[in-house]
Scaffold this active site. Structure first.
Site, PDB file in Angstrom:
ATOM      1  N   GLN A   1      11.786  11.836   9.008  1.00 18.88           N
ATOM      2  CA  GLN A   1      12.831  10.807   8.970  1.00 18.88           C
ATOM      3  C   GLN A   1      14.061  11.170   9.799  1.00 18.88           C
ATOM      4  O   GLN A   1      15.014  10.405   9.856  1.00 18.88           O
ATOM      5  CB  GLN A   1      13.210  10.509   7.524  1.00 18.88           C
ATOM      6  CG  GLN A   1      12.064   9.853   6.777  1.00 18.88           C
ATOM      7  CD  GLN A   1      12.335   9.739   5.293  1.00 18.88           C
ATOM      8  OE1 GLN A   1      13.041  10.555   4.716  1.00 18.88           O
ATOM      9  NE2 GLN A   1      11.753   8.734   4.687  1.00 18.88           N
ATOM     10  N   ASN A   2      14.036  12.333  10.450  1.00 14.55           N
ATOM     11  CA  ASN A   2      15.133  12.680  11.341  1.00 14.55           C
ATOM     12  C   ASN A   2      14.981  11.813  12.594  1.00 14.55           C
ATOM     13  O   ASN A   2      13.902  11.705  13.154  1.00 14.55           O
ATOM     14  CB  ASN A   2      15.096  14.163  11.697  1.00 14.55           C
ATOM     15  CG  ASN A   2      16.349  14.611  12.400  1.00 14.55           C
ATOM     16  OD1 ASN A   2      16.710  14.092  13.449  1.00 14.55           O
ATOM     17  ND2 ASN A   2      17.024  15.594  11.817  1.00 14.55           N
ATOM     18  N   SER A   3      16.058  11.203  13.017  1.00  7.31           N
ATOM     19  CA  SER A   3      15.978  10.245  14.125  1.00  7.31           C
ATOM     20  C   SER A   3      16.223  10.876  15.497  1.00  7.31           C
ATOM     21  O   SER A   3      16.275  10.150  16.498  1.00  7.31           O
ATOM     22  CB  SER A   3      16.948   9.084  13.878  1.00  7.31           C
ATOM     23  OG  SER A   3      18.263   9.562  13.714  1.00  7.31           O
ATOM     24  N   PHE A   4      16.317  12.194  15.587  1.00  5.48           N
ATOM     25  CA  PHE A   4      16.632  12.836  16.861  1.00  5.48           C
ATOM     26  C   PHE A   4      15.691  12.417  17.991  1.00  5.48           C
ATOM     27  O   PHE A   4      16.145  12.012  19.069  1.00  5.48           O
ATOM     28  CB  PHE A   4      16.614  14.369  16.737  1.00  5.48           C
ATOM     29  CG  PHE A   4      16.853  15.058  18.053  1.00  5.48           C
ATOM     30  CD1 PHE A   4      18.141  15.209  18.536  1.00  5.48           C
ATOM     31  CD2 PHE A   4      15.797  15.514  18.823  1.00  5.48           C
ATOM     32  CE1 PHE A   4      18.372  15.809  19.762  1.00  5.48           C
ATOM     33  CE2 PHE A   4      16.019  16.121  20.051  1.00  5.48           C
ATOM     34  CZ  PHE A   4      17.310  16.267  20.521  1.00  5.48           C
TER      35      PHE A   4
ATOM     36  N   SER B   1      21.693  13.186  13.336  1.00  6.53           N
ATOM     37  CA  SER B   1      20.399  12.499  13.370  1.00  6.53           C
ATOM     38  C   SER B   1      19.628  12.696  12.067  1.00  6.53           C
ATOM     39  O   SER B   1      18.590  12.095  11.863  1.00  6.53           O
ATOM     40  CB  SER B   1      19.561  13.010  14.548  1.00  6.53           C
ATOM     41  OG  SER B   1      19.259  14.391  14.396  1.00  6.53           O
TER      42      SER B   1
END
Length: 168
Positions: free
Chosen positions: A43-46, A145
């Site tokens: 779920q990290n948007s990086f 992020s």
């Protein structure tokens, strides 16, 4: 492995010698440490953010090594401001006894560096202490992020677009 209040260590920096942008996080979270990959939490948007900035919508779905190569080809480097710290869990608020990464030495290895971006408030606080006055690169604070930083993707992306002038 005991994932209690153990000492956590950052990964080595990822960069090409001609990097123009350096993105600094705080310290890898548990999912990243387990996977031995930057920004591994699903779920990290990086990777989605960087894919949007680089015009590579499939970046997040590529194998990890291909993602790193895409960043290097775009002249983007990655590292963390904290070399090691005690921490239980993944939250930056739980970081104790941090040891700083040698950011100045890395920036001296990057003659084309134009911007250093901090991925989140903890990275900005620690990184600015080290780098302000020690580099001519622009210092840019970005919203994290991380999924713990609850903002919509589009809102994060609007802030991350500050990197675009340095990527060209």
């Amino acid at each position: 492995m005991d994932w209690g209040n153990a000492r956590r260590h950052a990964f080595p920096p990822v960069f090409g010698v001609h990097a123009r942008v350096l993105i600094l996080g705080s310290l890898p979270g548990e999912a990243s440490l387990r996977a031995a990959q930057y920004y591994a939490h699903p779920q990290n948007s990086f990777w989605r953010l960087m894919g949007s900035l680089l015009g590579q919508s499939d970046l997040a779905s590529l194998p990890y090594e291909a993602r790193l190569e895409s960043l290097k080809a775009a002249r983007v480097g990655l590292w963390d401001v904290i070399a090691s710290a005690e921490r239980k869990g993944s939250l930056d608020a739980a970081i104790r006894t941090p040891e700083a990464a040698d950011l100045i030495a890395l920036t001296h290895r990057l003659p084309d560096l134009r911007a250093i971006a901090f991925n989140g408030g903890t990275a900005a606080r620690h990184g600015r202490r080290i780098l302000e006055g020690a580099t001519t690169a622009a210092l840019i604070d970005l919203p994290s992020s991380s999924p713990a930083h609850a903002r919509a993707f589009e809102e994060k992306l609007a802030h991350w677009r500050m990197l675009e002038p340095y990527l060209g």
